[in-house]
Design a protein around this motif. Structure first.
Motif, short mmCIF file in Angstrom:
data_model
loop_
_atom_site.label_atom_id
_atom_site.label_comp_id
_atom_site.label_asym_id
_atom_site.label_seq_id
_atom_site.Cartn_x
_atom_site.Cartn_y
_atom_site.Cartn_z
N TYR A 250 0.82 -1.20 0.00
CA TYR A 250 0.00 0.00 0.00
C TYR A 250 0.86 1.25 0.00
O TYR A 250 0.57 2.23 -0.67
CB TYR A 250 -0.88 -0.05 1.24
CG TYR A 250 -1.43 1.24 1.75
CD1 TYR A 250 -2.47 1.88 1.10
CD2 TYR A 250 -0.95 1.80 2.93
CE1 TYR A 250 -3.01 3.05 1.61
CE2 TYR A 250 -1.47 2.96 3.43
CZ TYR A 250 -2.50 3.58 2.76
OH TYR A 250 -3.03 4.73 3.28
N TYR A 310 -10.87 18.05 6.18
CA TYR A 310 -11.34 18.19 7.56
C TYR A 310 -12.75 18.78 7.56
O TYR A 310 -13.01 19.77 6.90
CB TYR A 310 -10.37 19.09 8.33
CG TYR A 310 -10.86 19.47 9.70
CD1 TYR A 310 -10.73 18.57 10.76
CD2 TYR A 310 -11.46 20.70 9.93
CE1 TYR A 310 -11.19 18.91 12.02
CE2 TYR A 310 -11.92 21.05 11.19
CZ TYR A 310 -11.78 20.14 12.23
OH TYR A 310 -12.25 20.47 13.48
N GLY A 323 -21.62 10.75 8.47
CA GLY A 323 -20.41 10.17 7.87
C GLY A 323 -20.70 9.52 6.53
O GLY A 323 -19.97 9.70 5.56
N ARG A 324 -21.79 8.79 6.49
CA ARG A 324 -22.15 8.09 5.26
C ARG A 324 -22.42 9.09 4.13
O ARG A 324 -21.99 8.90 3.00
CB ARG A 324 -23.38 7.21 5.51
CG ARG A 324 -23.61 6.15 4.46
CD ARG A 324 -24.77 6.48 3.56
NE ARG A 324 -25.93 6.93 4.29
CZ ARG A 324 -26.81 7.79 3.80
NH1 ARG A 324 -26.65 8.33 2.60
NH2 ARG A 324 -27.85 8.17 4.53
N LEU A 327 -19.16 10.52 2.85
CA LEU A 327 -18.45 9.58 1.98
C LEU A 327 -19.14 9.46 0.62
O LEU A 327 -18.48 9.26 -0.41
CB LEU A 327 -18.35 8.21 2.65
CG LEU A 327 -17.54 8.20 3.95
CD1 LEU A 327 -17.43 6.80 4.50
CD2 LEU A 327 -16.15 8.81 3.74
N GLN A 328 -20.44 9.64 0.61
CA GLN A 328 -21.18 9.59 -0.65
C GLN A 328 -20.75 10.75 -1.57
O GLN A 328 -20.57 10.55 -2.76
CB GLN A 328 -22.67 9.69 -0.34
CG GLN A 328 -23.56 9.58 -1.57
CD GLN A 328 -24.44 8.36 -1.50
OE1 GLN A 328 -24.92 7.98 -0.42
NE2 GLN A 328 -24.65 7.71 -2.62
N GLU A 331 -17.45 9.93 -2.96
CA GLU A 331 -17.60 8.86 -3.95
C GLU A 331 -18.15 9.42 -5.26
O GLU A 331 -17.71 9.03 -6.35
CB GLU A 331 -18.56 7.81 -3.37
CG GLU A 331 -18.57 6.48 -4.07
CD GLU A 331 -19.53 5.52 -3.37
OE1 GLU A 331 -19.64 5.55 -2.13
OE2 GLU A 331 -20.20 4.74 -4.08
N SER A 336 -11.32 8.02 -4.24
CA SER A 336 -11.25 6.96 -3.25
C SER A 336 -10.45 7.48 -2.06
O SER A 336 -9.55 8.30 -2.21
CB SER A 336 -10.64 5.70 -3.82
OG SER A 336 -9.28 5.89 -4.06
N TYR A 337 -10.85 7.03 -0.87
CA TYR A 337 -10.21 7.55 0.33
C TYR A 337 -9.57 6.40 1.10
O TYR A 337 -9.88 5.24 0.86
CB TYR A 337 -11.24 8.29 1.20
CG TYR A 337 -12.35 7.38 1.67
CD1 TYR A 337 -13.49 7.21 0.90
CD2 TYR A 337 -12.24 6.68 2.87
CE1 TYR A 337 -14.49 6.35 1.30
CE2 TYR A 337 -13.25 5.82 3.27
CZ TYR A 337 -14.37 5.67 2.49
OH TYR A 337 -15.35 4.80 2.89
N GLU A 338 -8.69 6.77 2.03
CA GLU A 338 -7.92 5.74 2.73
C GLU A 338 -8.41 5.53 4.16
O GLU A 338 -8.57 4.40 4.60
CB GLU A 338 -6.44 6.14 2.77
CG GLU A 338 -5.87 6.52 1.40
CD GLU A 338 -5.77 5.35 0.44
OE1 GLU A 338 -5.49 4.24 0.91
OE2 GLU A 338 -6.00 5.55 -0.77
N HIS A 339 -8.60 6.61 4.90
CA HIS A 339 -8.99 6.51 6.30
C HIS A 339 -9.97 7.63 6.64
O HIS A 339 -9.96 8.67 5.99
CB HIS A 339 -7.77 6.64 7.23
CG HIS A 339 -6.72 5.64 6.95
ND1 HIS A 339 -6.83 4.32 7.31
CD2 HIS A 339 -5.51 5.76 6.35
CE1 HIS A 339 -5.74 3.67 6.94
NE2 HIS A 339 -4.92 4.52 6.35
N THR A 340 -10.75 7.40 7.69
CA THR A 340 -11.69 8.43 8.12
C THR A 340 -11.69 8.57 9.64
O THR A 340 -12.65 8.21 10.30
CB THR A 340 -13.14 8.11 7.68
OG1 THR A 340 -13.47 6.80 8.18
CG2 THR A 340 -13.28 8.10 6.20
N PRO A 341 -10.58 9.05 10.21
CA PRO A 341 -10.57 9.23 11.67
C PRO A 341 -11.60 10.29 12.07
O PRO A 341 -11.84 11.23 11.33
CB PRO A 341 -9.15 9.71 11.96
CG PRO A 341 -8.65 10.28 10.68
CD PRO A 341 -9.33 9.51 9.59
N ILE A 347 -14.70 15.03 11.53
CA ILE A 347 -14.26 13.83 10.84
C ILE A 347 -13.26 14.28 9.78
O ILE A 347 -13.39 15.37 9.22
CB ILE A 347 -15.48 13.08 10.22
CG1 ILE A 347 -15.04 11.81 9.50
CG2 ILE A 347 -16.28 13.97 9.29
CD1 ILE A 347 -16.20 10.87 9.19
N SER A 348 -12.23 13.47 9.57
CA SER A 348 -11.26 13.77 8.53
C SER A 348 -11.31 12.64 7.51
O SER A 348 -11.52 11.50 7.87
CB SER A 348 -9.85 13.85 9.11
OG SER A 348 -9.72 14.98 9.93
#
Lengths: 452, 452
Positions: A250, A310, A323-324, A327-328, A331, A336-341, A347-348
Motif C-alpha cells: 500500500y 477536515y 459520515g455516510r 463519503l457519498q 464517492e 477513493s479515500y484511505e482513512h476516516t478518523p 471527521i477527517s
C-alpha cells in the motif's frame, strides 16, 4: 508444479534469458512460465514496452513508423542473434507487428493496447523458441487459449471462467511460455492489465493449474523490512503473510503489485519472490500463515502524497448518517479515500492528493458545506502515511506507544493515528517533510536490536 | 443581563429556594431564571418528576389517583408553608393538576408529558410567588409565550421562531421565572425535551435575549478534570471551551448535557456552571475560546459499553464505496456509530452496545457478508473509550506517545486509537476491565505534576 514469472529485467537480453533457462532447467517442477517484455538492460536503457508505446503513437500520427518499428525489431534481433536463434523468429515477430500496425485505428486505446502487449507476446514466442533450441521442449501459449477478461470501461480483470479454461495447461508436456500483461475479452479484443501486469498473469496461471508454488523472479534478492534507499542495509524479510505484504505494498513496497496476489491468495498458494541474478538466495516467501518470530513488526513502509479533508459541525455525532453522506459526496466525485478518523464533532477523510485539484476541492467543500451544513470544511496537503506492519502486533501491548514515542522524538507532530482494525497494521499520518526521518527512527526502534 | 438555570436539587425544598432567592438578589443582572421541578432533598428521596410519572400511570389505570395526587400536592404544600406563602398558590397548583388529569388520555405519551411537565411549570409559579412575597417583583412566564417545538416523531427541539418570540422577555420589568423542560407545538400540544431538559430551556432563553452570561446552577462546585469517583481529588476545571466540554460530555461527564449548549454556542454566550450551595465558588466557565494554560490536557473521560464490528475483505480498499455501503447497512438498522478506524483490507465500526442484541448482530453480520461479500465479519464486546480532551493538544508533539505509553504501562492492550481530526481529543479503545486503571494512569501522567 511450479509457475514462474520473470519480470522485464529478467528477460531484457540474451544473457538474462540464459539465466532464465538455467533456472527453469534446475527444477523439473517449473513447468509454466509467464514472461514480461524485454526491460531495461542498463539504468539509462529504454524498455521495449516504452518503444512500443512510442511506435503506436507514431502510427496514430503516421510519422516515422518504419524507424520506430525497426528500433523494436532490432531489440529482438539482437537477443535472437546472441542466443544463436535463426532468423525465422524475427520474421515471425516482424510479421506480427506489421499485422497489428495495419489493424483498425478507430478505437485508439484498443490499438495502443495491442501494440503494447506485443512486447510480452513476442518475447514469449522468442523465449519458447530458445528453450526448444537448447533441448528444453517448450511451447508458446497465447492468452487467447482462455485468459478471458471483462469489457470496458471497468479496470481489466480475469473473468471466473479463465481459471477453468487454463486448468488444461497442467497437462501440457512441454514447458509453457505464456506472455504476461494481457488477456482477451469474450469478443476477442485484447486488453492489458492496469499495473503489475505480468505478476497478475503468473498469479492467474498458478491458481488455474493449482500450483504448489508461484515463483516471482525479479531483480532483487528479497523484500526488505524498510526502504533500502532510506534505511542503511535493512533486514531481509524471509517470510511474510499475504496480509502483511498487502499492507506494505500500500505504501510504496513496489516489489510485488498487491492486486496480483488475489488469485493465489484465494487458493492459499505460497509465493516466492526471487532474484534471477542470484537464484541461490532463498528470497522472500509470501504465505497464508507463518509462525511467530521474535519481532512483532515485519516491515515499515512510508508513502507521500496524501491530503486531508477536515469537516467539523457542532453535534455532528447526533446526526444519523452524517459520515455516510460525506463519503457519498467523495464517492460521487470519483475519489477513493484511505482513512476516516473521527472525533465527536469532526471527521477527517484522508485521500491521495493526485485525485484532487483546486476545482475538485472547491466543489467538494461547497457541497459539504451546503448539503451537510458543516461549519468548518477545509483541505490540508503534503502528508505522508507511515505504515507499521506485522502479524505479531496484535498481541503486543505497548507497540503503539513505542511507535508514537519514536515518531515524536524526531520532533514531528503525529497528525493522525489509525489503529483498531486487524492490528496487522498501524498507520500514522505525518507531514511529508518528516517522512524519512521517521522511517529511520522506527526502523531503529523495531529492528536495530533484533537478531533473527 | 444574566440568565440563570436552577436544577432539581437547587429547588428541592424551601431552604434551597431561599438560597436561589439570595443568589438572584445578589446580582441585579440576574433577570431571567429557568427552574426545574423539585428534586431529591436527600439521597433516598423521590423527586417530584418521578412522583408525577407515577401519578400519570395511576391515572391511566384509574387506580389510587387521589392518593398519588396528594403526594405531589403535599410536596408543594410543605415548600409553600416553610416559605410562608399563603394557601392560594397550592390551590392554583391543585387546580392545574386536576385539569391536566381530566384531559383526554387517548394520546398516552402526550398525557404523560403534560403531567410530567407540571413539575417545572408549577414550581415556577410557586417560586415567582415566593420572590414577590419577599419584595422581589417576579413574574411566572409560560413556554406558551413562545417556546415553540417541533411535532412528533422527531426528538423535541425548539423551532427557530422561538428565539424571535422570546426576545421580548428582555424588556420585562420583573424577574422572570420560566419553567424548564418543555415547550408547545404550533398546534398547542405540550412536549418535553428528551434529556437535560431545564438546561436546554435556560440555554434557549439566554440565546433569545442575547444574555451576557448563562449561569447554570447545580449542586457541584465545578467540572472536574477526571471522574472524582475514580481519581482522588482531581483538579477543578476553571475554564473550558464549548468543544472541550462537548468531547468530555460524550464519555460520562454528565454535569451538563451537551445538546443544551447548542443555543448559547451559536451566540458565543459564555456559560458558568456554579453551585447553589456554594455560590461564592467561581465554578467552571464554558467559553468559545480560552487562553492557553500550562497543561495541554483539560480533562480525561472514560465510558464503558462499546462494541466493535470488525469487517475484513481482501482488496477492500480497491472497492469504491465499500465503507459507505457498510455504514448504510448500520444506518438502516437504526444504529449510530462512534468511530470507523480502518486498515487496508479491514474496517471496524465502534458503536454503543445498548443498541445491539443477538438478533440485530446476526442480521448485520448476514447482510455485510452477503451484500458486501466480506470474508470475516464479527462483533466484539465489553470495550471502553478513553477520551483525552484539550485545546492545547493540537500543537503538543508527543502527547499521543505519552498517553499510549501510560496506557500500555497498565498492562492493557490498546485496541483502537483514533486521532486525526481536530486534535482537541484523542480517543483510545480498551477492554473495559482496564478502564479505571487507565484513567488513574492518564491522570497521573497529565495532571499529577501540574501546578496552575
Amino acid at each position: 508444479m511450479i509457475v514462474c514469472k520473470f519480470g522485464g529485467t529478467s528477460v531484457a537480453n540474451a544473457e538474462q534469458i540464459k539465466k532464465v533457462a538455467n533456472i527453469v532447467k534446475a527444477n523439473p517442477a517449473r513447468k509454466i512460465i509467464a514472461v514480461s517484455a524485454p526491460g531495461k538492460r542498463t539504468d539509462d536503457d529504454i524498455k521495449v514496452t516504452d518503444l512500443l508505446i512510442d511506435l503506436a503513437d507514431s502510427a496514430l500520427h503516421n510519422i516515422d513508423v518504419e524507424l520506430k518499428l525497426n528500433r523494436v525489431i532490432e531489440r529482438y534481433a539482437d537477443i535472437a542473434a546472441e542466443l544463436g536463434l535463426d532468423d525465422i523468429i524475427i520474421k515471425i515477430i516482424e510479421a506480427d507487428l506489421r499485422e497489428r500496425l495495419a489493424a483498425d485505428q478507430s478505437e485508439k486505446a484498443q490499438f495502443i493496447d495491442s501494440i503494447k502487449a506485443s512486447g510480452e507476446d513476442n518475447n514469449a514466442k522468442l523465449i519458447a523458441a530458445y528453450f526448444s533450441s537448447i533441448g528444453m521442449p517448450a511451447k508458446y501459449i497465447s492468452p487467447k487459449e482462455g485468459l478471458i477478461v471483462n469489457d470496458l470501461p471497468e479496470r481489466t480483470f480475469a473473468l471466473p471462467e479463465t481459471y477453468d479454461n487454463l486448468k488444461k495447461l497442467a497437462n501440457v508436456e512441454e514447458i509453457i511460455v505464456f506472455p504476461g500483461f494481457f488477456g482477451y475479452t469474450k469478443a476477442g479484443v485484447l486488453r492489458t492489465f492496469d499495473r503489475g501486469g505480468s505478476d497478475i498473469t503468473g498469479s492467474i496461471l498458478a491458481s488455474a493449474v493449482g500450483a504448489e508454488l508461484y515463483e516471482n523472479f525479479t531483480d532483487v534478492d528479497c523484500v526488505f523490512s524498510a526502504n533500502p534507499k532510506v534505511v542503511n542495509c535493512p533486514m531481509e524479510i524471509k517470510e511474510i503473510t499475504y496480509r502483511e505484504m498487502r499492507e506494505l505494498s500500500y505504501a510504496g513496497f513496489s516489489v510485488f503489485h498487491d492486486e496480483a496476489l488475489m488469485p493465489v491468495y484465494k487458493q492459499g498458494i505460497p509465493v516466492n519472490i526471487k532474484n534471477t541474478n542470484n537464484p541461490a538466495a532463498p528470497g522472500t516467501r509470501i504465505v497464508p500463515k507463518r509462525p511467530a518470530t521474535g519481532s512483532p513488526v515485519t516491515g515499515i513502509a512510508t508513502d507521500s502524497g496524501f491530503s486531508i479533508l477536515y469537516v467539523s459541525k457542532y453535534l455532528m455525532n447526533r446526526e444519523v448518517g452524517f459520515g455516510r453522506r460525506l463519503l457519498q459526496i467523495i464517492e460521487e466525485e470519483n475519489i477513493s479515500y484511505e482513512h476516516t478518523p473521527s472525533g465527536l464533532d469532526d471527521i477527517s477523510v484522508i485521500m491521495r492528493s493526485h485525485q484532487l485539484n483546486d476545482e475538485v476541492e472547491a466543489r467538494i467543500m461547497k457541497r459539504v458545506k451546503e448539503e451537510l451544513q458543516a461549519e468548518d470544511v477545509h483541505f490540508r496537503h503534503d502528508f505522508s502515511m507511515v505504515v507499521i506492519v506485522g502479524e505479531g502486533m496484535r498481541h503486543n501491548t505497548g507497540l503503539a506507544a513505542r511507535a508514537a514515542t519514536a515518531i515524536s522524538n524526531t520532533g514531528a507532530n503525529i497528525e493522525m493515528i489509525n489503529q483498531g482494525s486487524s492490528e496487522v497494521s498501524l498507520v500514522f499520518g505525518v507531514l511529508s517533510q518528516y517522512e524519512n526521518q521517521i522511517l529511520k527512527a522506527l526502523y531503529e526502534e523495531f529492528f536495530a536490536h533484533t537478531t533473527v
